[in-house]
Each structure stands twice: as structure tokens, then as C-alpha cells.
Design a protein around this motif. Structure first.
Motif, PDB file in Angstrom:
ATOM      1  N   MET A  88      17.208   5.050  -3.514  1.00  0.00           N
ATOM      2  CA  MET A  88      16.335   5.065  -4.689  1.00  0.00           C
ATOM      3  C   MET A  88      15.498   3.808  -4.882  1.00  0.00           C
ATOM      4  O   MET A  88      14.299   3.903  -5.192  1.00  0.00           O
ATOM      5  CB  MET A  88      17.159   5.364  -5.939  1.00  0.00           C
ATOM      6  N   PRO A  89      16.050   2.614  -4.732  1.00  0.00           N
ATOM      7  CA  PRO A  89      15.180   1.436  -4.914  1.00  0.00           C
ATOM      8  C   PRO A  89      14.036   1.390  -3.910  1.00  0.00           C
ATOM      9  O   PRO A  89      12.924   0.980  -4.249  1.00  0.00           O
ATOM     10  CB  PRO A  89      16.158   0.266  -4.705  1.00  0.00           C
ATOM     11  N   LEU A  90      14.300   1.797  -2.682  1.00  0.00           N
ATOM     12  CA  LEU A  90      13.239   1.831  -1.672  1.00  0.00           C
ATOM     13  C   LEU A  90      12.146   2.807  -2.075  1.00  0.00           C
ATOM     14  O   LEU A  90      10.951   2.492  -2.007  1.00  0.00           O
ATOM     15  CB  LEU A  90      13.830   2.231  -0.323  1.00  0.00           C
ATOM     16  N   VAL A  91      12.536   3.996  -2.517  1.00  0.00           N
ATOM     17  CA  VAL A  91      11.558   5.005  -2.915  1.00  0.00           C
ATOM     18  C   VAL A  91      10.733   4.505  -4.105  1.00  0.00           C
ATOM     19  O   VAL A  91       9.506   4.663  -4.140  1.00  0.00           O
ATOM     20  CB  VAL A  91      12.261   6.327  -3.267  1.00  0.00           C
ATOM     21  N   GLY A  92      11.405   3.887  -5.075  1.00  0.00           N
ATOM     22  CA  GLY A  92      10.668   3.372  -6.229  1.00  0.00           C
ATOM     23  C   GLY A  92       9.676   2.298  -5.837  1.00  0.00           C
ATOM     24  O   GLY A  92       8.540   2.271  -6.326  1.00  0.00           O
ATOM     25  N   ALA A  93      10.082   1.389  -4.946  1.00  0.00           N
ATOM     26  CA  ALA A  93       9.186   0.325  -4.511  1.00  0.00           C
ATOM     27  C   ALA A  93       7.980   0.877  -3.761  1.00  0.00           C
ATOM     28  O   ALA A  93       6.840   0.454  -3.981  1.00  0.00           O
ATOM     29  CB  ALA A  93       9.961  -0.662  -3.629  1.00  0.00           C
ATOM     30  N   VAL A  94       8.213   1.841  -2.856  1.00  0.00           N
ATOM     31  CA  VAL A  94       7.115   2.445  -2.105  1.00  0.00           C
ATOM     32  C   VAL A  94       6.168   3.191  -3.043  1.00  0.00           C
ATOM     33  O   VAL A  94       4.937   3.123  -2.909  1.00  0.00           O
ATOM     34  CB  VAL A  94       7.656   3.390  -1.019  1.00  0.00           C
ATOM     35  N   ALA A  95       6.724   3.910  -4.028  1.00  0.00           N
ATOM     36  CA  ALA A  95       5.887   4.674  -4.960  1.00  0.00           C
ATOM     37  C   ALA A  95       4.971   3.766  -5.752  1.00  0.00           C
ATOM     38  O   ALA A  95       3.783   4.054  -5.939  1.00  0.00           O
ATOM     39  CB  ALA A  95       6.769   5.493  -5.898  1.00  0.00           C
ATOM     40  N   ASP A  96       5.504   2.648  -6.252  1.00  0.00           N
ATOM     41  CA  ASP A  96       4.668   1.743  -7.031  1.00  0.00           C
ATOM     42  C   ASP A  96       3.650   1.014  -6.162  1.00  0.00           C
ATOM     43  O   ASP A  96       2.532   0.739  -6.590  1.00  0.00           O
ATOM     44  CB  ASP A  96       5.538   0.726  -7.768  1.00  0.00           C
ATOM     45  N   ARG A  97       4.013   0.715  -4.937  1.00  0.00           N
ATOM     46  CA  ARG A  97       3.086  -0.017  -4.072  1.00  0.00           C
ATOM     47  C   ARG A  97       1.927   0.860  -3.630  1.00  0.00           C
ATOM     48  O   ARG A  97       0.784   0.417  -3.553  1.00  0.00           O
ATOM     49  CB  ARG A  97       3.822  -0.569  -2.847  1.00  0.00           C
ATOM     50  N   THR A  98       2.207   2.116  -3.336  1.00  0.00           N
ATOM     51  CA  THR A  98       1.165   3.013  -2.834  1.00  0.00           C
ATOM     52  C   THR A  98       0.505   3.823  -3.935  1.00  0.00           C
ATOM     53  O   THR A  98      -0.590   4.348  -3.751  1.00  0.00           O
ATOM     54  CB  THR A  98       1.750   3.995  -1.802  1.00  0.00           C
ATOM     55  N   GLY A  99       1.190   3.966  -5.082  1.00  0.00           N
ATOM     56  CA  GLY A  99       0.673   4.817  -6.152  1.00  0.00           C
ATOM     57  C   GLY A  99       0.808   6.296  -5.857  1.00  0.00           C
ATOM     58  O   GLY A  99       0.252   7.131  -6.568  1.00  0.00           O
ATOM     59  N   ARG A 100       1.579   6.668  -4.833  1.00  0.00           N
ATOM     60  CA  ARG A 100       1.716   8.070  -4.424  1.00  0.00           C
ATOM     61  C   ARG A 100       3.126   8.567  -4.732  1.00  0.00           C
ATOM     62  O   ARG A 100       3.995   8.620  -3.857  1.00  0.00           O
ATOM     63  CB  ARG A 100       1.382   8.223  -2.938  1.00  0.00           C
ATOM     64  N   LYS A 101       3.325   8.916  -6.001  1.00  0.00           N
ATOM     65  CA  LYS A 101       4.633   9.427  -6.401  1.00  0.00           C
ATOM     66  C   LYS A 101       4.814  10.891  -6.004  1.00  0.00           C
ATOM     67  O   LYS A 101       5.918  11.308  -5.652  1.00  0.00           O
ATOM     68  CB  LYS A 101       4.809   9.299  -7.917  1.00  0.00           C
ATOM     69  N   LYS A 102       3.749  11.683  -6.083  1.00  0.00           N
ATOM     70  CA  LYS A 102       3.892  13.130  -5.877  1.00  0.00           C
ATOM     71  C   LYS A 102       4.407  13.516  -4.489  1.00  0.00           C
ATOM     72  O   LYS A 102       5.298  14.373  -4.379  1.00  0.00           O
ATOM     73  CB  LYS A 102       2.572  13.855  -6.178  1.00  0.00           C
ATOM     74  N   ARG A 153       1.371  20.355  -9.227  1.00  0.00           N
ATOM     75  CA  ARG A 153      -0.031  20.730  -9.448  1.00  0.00           C
ATOM     76  C   ARG A 153      -0.650  19.975 -10.628  1.00  0.00           C
ATOM     77  O   ARG A 153      -1.860  19.716 -10.620  1.00  0.00           O
ATOM     78  CB  ARG A 153      -0.140  22.231  -9.686  1.00  0.00           C
ATOM     79  N   ARG A 154       0.135  19.614 -11.615  1.00  0.00           N
ATOM     80  CA  ARG A 154      -0.436  19.074 -12.852  1.00  0.00           C
ATOM     81  C   ARG A 154      -0.376  17.553 -12.970  1.00  0.00           C
ATOM     82  O   ARG A 154      -1.242  16.954 -13.599  1.00  0.00           O
ATOM     83  CB  ARG A 154       0.257  19.697 -14.057  1.00  0.00           C
ATOM     84  N   LEU A 155       0.627  16.936 -12.434  1.00  0.00           N
ATOM     85  CA  LEU A 155       0.721  15.480 -12.533  1.00  0.00           C
ATOM     86  C   LEU A 155      -0.282  14.821 -11.604  1.00  0.00           C
ATOM     87  O   LEU A 155      -0.587  15.335 -10.530  1.00  0.00           O
ATOM     88  CB  LEU A 155       2.140  15.026 -12.189  1.00  0.00           C
ATOM     89  N   ARG A 156      -0.781  13.680 -12.046  1.00  0.00           N
ATOM     90  CA  ARG A 156      -1.764  12.957 -11.233  1.00  0.00           C
ATOM     91  C   ARG A 156      -1.217  11.580 -10.884  1.00  0.00           C
ATOM     92  O   ARG A 156      -0.657  10.890 -11.739  1.00  0.00           O
ATOM     93  CB  ARG A 156      -3.095  12.808 -11.996  1.00  0.00           C
ATOM     94  N   ASP A 157      -1.394  11.192  -9.648  1.00  0.00           N
ATOM     95  CA  ASP A 157      -1.009   9.852  -9.224  1.00  0.00           C
ATOM     96  C   ASP A 157      -2.066   8.850  -9.661  1.00  0.00           C
ATOM     97  O   ASP A 157      -3.269   9.163  -9.694  1.00  0.00           O
ATOM     98  CB  ASP A 157      -0.858   9.783  -7.705  1.00  0.00           C
ATOM     99  N   ARG A 158      -1.605   7.672  -9.980  1.00  0.00           N
ATOM    100  CA  ARG A 158      -2.513   6.570 -10.306  1.00  0.00           C
ATOM    101  C   ARG A 158      -2.438   5.543  -9.196  1.00  0.00           C
ATOM    102  O   ARG A 158      -1.361   5.060  -8.870  1.00  0.00           O
ATOM    103  CB  ARG A 158      -2.118   5.907 -11.626  1.00  0.00           C
TER     104      ARG A 158
END
Length: 448
Positions: free
Chosen positions: A87-101, A220-225
Motif C-alpha cells: 500500500m505505501p508504494l501504491v500511494g506514493a506512485v499514485a501521488d507522484r504520477t497523478g494516475r490513481k484510476k 468512468r466518473r472519477l477524474r485523475d489530477r
């Protein structure tokens, strides 16, 4: 209407659309937590393990003697330890890239696939069941990191309690709906031309299908920032960002104090949820139909409880409302210890009490933490939160399993969980929430 006013209206409409999509991930994955983790898999995996056990009631995975009745609890513990690493790795990658979806989709569909494959769990295949449980449970934990990280983006400070509570209400609604269908199939399995074991395996697999199908809506509805940091999002980059996150969290000791309190009391909540069916079937001698009805009652009342405690938070504040729920949890466990065997009505009363505090305590904890997260750190901080929510909830199941391993009594196992709620209450009482919000650089709501 001015251009500025139109832009604000469009922004508000887009936010509401994303909120409605966000609710549907709770609607999708909560069926796993309800039908699989809470109702069917514990008793069923235990029966499969007992079929593989020796004359003394032990199975021997990797040569280690384990009571068949502890296999489920130990598998839950292993799954959340694995989630801690991911989980910490996934959270760090998501915030760094902005690609949560994309990450949310990968975790959700891995878990949904593992859950669907539980249809093949029969005979004495307890190792297969334990493996699928580990994969599914770790996946749902990872997906919730990303799901929760959207909350600060789609809801302002004043509306987060309500939005978070509605998400939990959606989840409990779907759980109740699917449990009704499960109840019809399980109690009428003969009329459907299937065995009791096959009916259980269909219920398990259908939760995976449901999870995967309704995950399409939030995707479909959430948008990445896109974050201003940018980055390629490689594994090495993710771990470097994680190290920076851990260093950054040391600058917010009050946020860490809340996480510690949440880690402790939520460990108790998660253990009660996952082990309740084992306690009901093995210690109280209740049949599967009674357990399904009890959990259905929890689901129905949890919707009202989540929404009702959300309203209470507007009057008394989220912190005080959570503390009140922890006091109720302590009374529930004490009552459960003295609950007589073969008494379904008393079990239903206890289930009703759990339902009234379950959704609200979780929803308000999530929304309260969202105020303590510095902007731009949502996924990384929510990975730590999710480690507390699911990923570090290994100690409770481990204590529960060890208590049964040593004493052979599920009553001793259930009463051991009281310490998590009492200690969590004390730790939460020591956190100055308003000061913590200011320290995180966020606006303080009128009532917190």
C-alpha cells in the motif's frame, strides 16, 4: 449569468457527478467484505480445513501444526501483512504520477478475480482457499487506499462527513441487497438443484462478479489530477517518494497521533467483522441461515447508523461521536462474551447494536482524517490510513487466532478484543483535532 458564475456551477456539477461515481466503489467492493469475509468464507474455509485435518484437529501448512479453526484468522493476518508492504508504494506512485484510476482498476480486478475463483474451493482445498483469501483481502486494501484518496479532491471540508457517510451507506445497501439474494439461494438450494456447498461457492463467486461489474462506474466518473511533481512512476521512484512521505509525516506528529489511535480501535472493529461468523457458528452453535440474517440486519441498520452518526457529528463533532461509538463497541463485546449458545434472538440484538455503530465509526474516522492530510499528499497519507484501516489490522485476527489456538475457546478470543477499543478511546481523547488540522495547513470546519 456571468462567465465566473457559470464556471462555478459547472465545477459544482462536475464535483457532484464525481461524488456519485465515488459512492459506487463502496457499492462494488463492500459485497466482498459482507458476503465473503463476514458471512460465508470463515465458516466454509474452517469446514474445508477440518476436512483436511488430522485426528487431533490440526492441519500442517509448510509443516507447521495449525488448528483447523485458526486457519481463517491466520490467513486474514497474512493478507494484511502483505498489504502493508504494497500500500505505501501504491500511494506514493499514485501521488507522484497523478494516475490513481489505473492503479485502482488493477487492484479491484485482481481482487474480484480471486474472489470469483473461490467457486473452485471445495473438498479439502484449504490452502487454495487461504491463498485466494490472501490475494482478495490484500487487493481490497490496496484499492481502498486509492479510493479514499479521492475524498479530499471531490468534497470540500464542510461536506466531507456527509460524503464519506453516504459512501458507507451505499456500501451497506449493496451488502444488504446481495445478502438477500444469498439467503434465497442458500436456504432454497435444494429447489435450485444445487448442494449446500455449491450454493456457498456460488455466493462467494458472485461477490467477485459484483465487485468487478460495479467498479466500472467510478472508473468512468472519477477524474485523475495531474500533480505538479510529475514523475515516471517507476517502482524505484515510488519507494523514494515513500521515504520522503515518511519523513514528511514526522513533521505532522498530531496526524500520526490520530493514526495511532485509529490503528488500535479499528483493529478491533475489523477483527469483529471478520471473525463474527466463526464465533456465531463454532461457539454459539448458530446455523448459516441465522448468521446470514444477522449480518443482513447489520447491513440494513448500518445504513441508518452511518447517516445518523453523520448528523450527530454536525452537532457534537466527529471526534466525540467516534468516542461514543467506541464505548458502545466495548459494551457489545462484553455482551457477546456472555451470550448464551443457541440463542438467535440475543445474537440478532447484538447484530443490531453492531450495525448502528459500525458504519458511522468508520465513515467519520475517514472524513476526520481527510482534514489532517496536507494538500498534494492525499494518496500517500491515505496509504498510511489504509494501513491502519485494513493493512495493519493483522494484530487483532492474530490475537483472536492465538487465543483460540491456546485455549480452544472462542469466548476467550472474543473478549480479548476489548483492549483495542479501550486503548483506542484513550489515545483518541489525547489528540487535539483543531490543532492537528491547522498544523496540516487546512481550514478548520465550524464543528469538528
Amino acid at each position: 449569468m456571468s462567465v465566473e458564475t457559470e464556471d462555478r456551477a459547472d465545477e459544482a456539477a462536475d464535483r457532484r457527478r464525481q461524488q456519485r461515481g465515488w459512492y459506487f466503489y463502496d457499492f462494488a467492493c463492500s459485497v466482498y467484505s459482507t458476503s465473503v469475509l463476514t458471512v460465508f468464507l470463515g465458516p466454509y474455509l474452517t469446514s474445508v480445513a477440518k476436512a483436511a485435518a488430522d485426528a487431533d484437529g490440526f492441519v500442517h501448512p509448510l509443516g507447521v501444526p495449525v488448528r483447523a479453526g485458526s486457519v481463517f484468522a491466520y490467513a486474514v493476518s497474512v493478507s494484511v501483512v502483505i498489504a502493508v508492504l504494497v500500500m505505501p508504494l501504491v500511494g506514493a506512485v499514485a501521488d507522484r504520477t497523478g494516475r490513481k484510476k489505473p492503479l485502482l482498476a488493477a487492484a479491484a480486478y485482481l481482487g474480484a478475480t480471486a474472489t470469483t475463483c473461490m467457486f473452485f474451493l471445495d473438498g479439502d482445498r484449504y490452502l487454495l482457499g487461504a491463498l485466494l483469501l490472501i490475494v482478495a483481502n490484500a487487493s481490497v486494501s490496496v484499492s481502498m487506499v486509492l479510493y479514499n484518496a479521492y475524498l479530499p479532491q471531490i468534497a470540500g471540508p464542510e461536506e466531507r462527513d456527509d460524503v464519506s457517510s453516504r459512501g458507507w451507506a451505499f456500501g451497506y445497501t449493496s451488502g444488504a441487497l446481495v445478502l438477500v439474494l444469498n439467503l434465497v439461494l442458500y436456504t432454497g438450494h435444494d429447489s435450485f438443484g444445487v448442494s449446500e456447498s455449491t450454493a456457498v461457492r456460488i455466493c462467494l463467486a458472485s461477490a467477485g462478479v459484483w465487485w468487478g461489474a460495479f467498479t466500472v462506474v467510478p472508473l468512468r466518473r472519477l477524474r485523475d489530477r495531474r500533480t505538479p511533481k510529475g514523475g515516471e512512476g517507476s517502482v524505484g521512484t515510488g519507494w523514494r517518494q515513500l521515504v520522503n512521505t515518511l519523513r514528511d509525516m514526522r513533521r505532522h506528529p498530531l496526524t500520526l497521533s490520530f493514526l495511532l489511535a485509529y490503528l488500535v480501535y479499528n483493529d478491533g472493529v475489523q477483527t469483529v467483522i471478520s471473525q463474527a461468523s466463526i464465533y456465531g457458528s463454532e461457539e454459539l452453535g448458530l446455523d448459516q441461515t441465522t448468521l446470514i440474517v444477522a449480518v443482513l440486519l447489520v447491513q440494513i441498520l448500518a445504513v441508518a447508523g452511518a447517516l445518523g452518526m453523520g448528523r450527530m457529528a454536525r452537532t457534537y463533532g466527529a471526534k466525540h461521536t467516534i468516542q461514543a461509538s467506541l464505548a458502545v463497541w466495548t459494551l457489545i463485546l462484553a455482551a457477546g462474551y456472555f451470550l448464551p449458545a443457541g440463542a438467535p434472538v440475543a445474537f440478532f440484538v447484538l447484530a443490531a447494536a453492531i450495525g448502528l455503530v459500525l458504519g458511522g465509526s468508520q465513515a467519520l474516522s475517514r472524513s476526520l482524517f481527510s482534514h489532517l492530510v496536507p494538500q498534494g499528499k492525499e494518496a500517500e497519507y491515505f496509504s498510511a490510513y489504509e494501513m491502519s484501516d485494513r493493512g495493519l489490522s493483522w494484530l487483532g485476527p492474530l490475537v483472536f487466532g492465538l487465543a483460540y489456538q491456546l485455549t480452544g475457546s472462542y469466548r476467550d478470543a472474543i473478549i480479548s478484543l476489548v483492549v483495542f477499543f479501550v486503548l483506542g478511546f484513550g489515545l483518541l481523547a489525547r489528540v487535539p483535532i483543531r490543532q492537528a488540522i491547522v498544523a496540516a495547513g487546512n481550514p478548520v470546519p465550524d464543528r469538528i
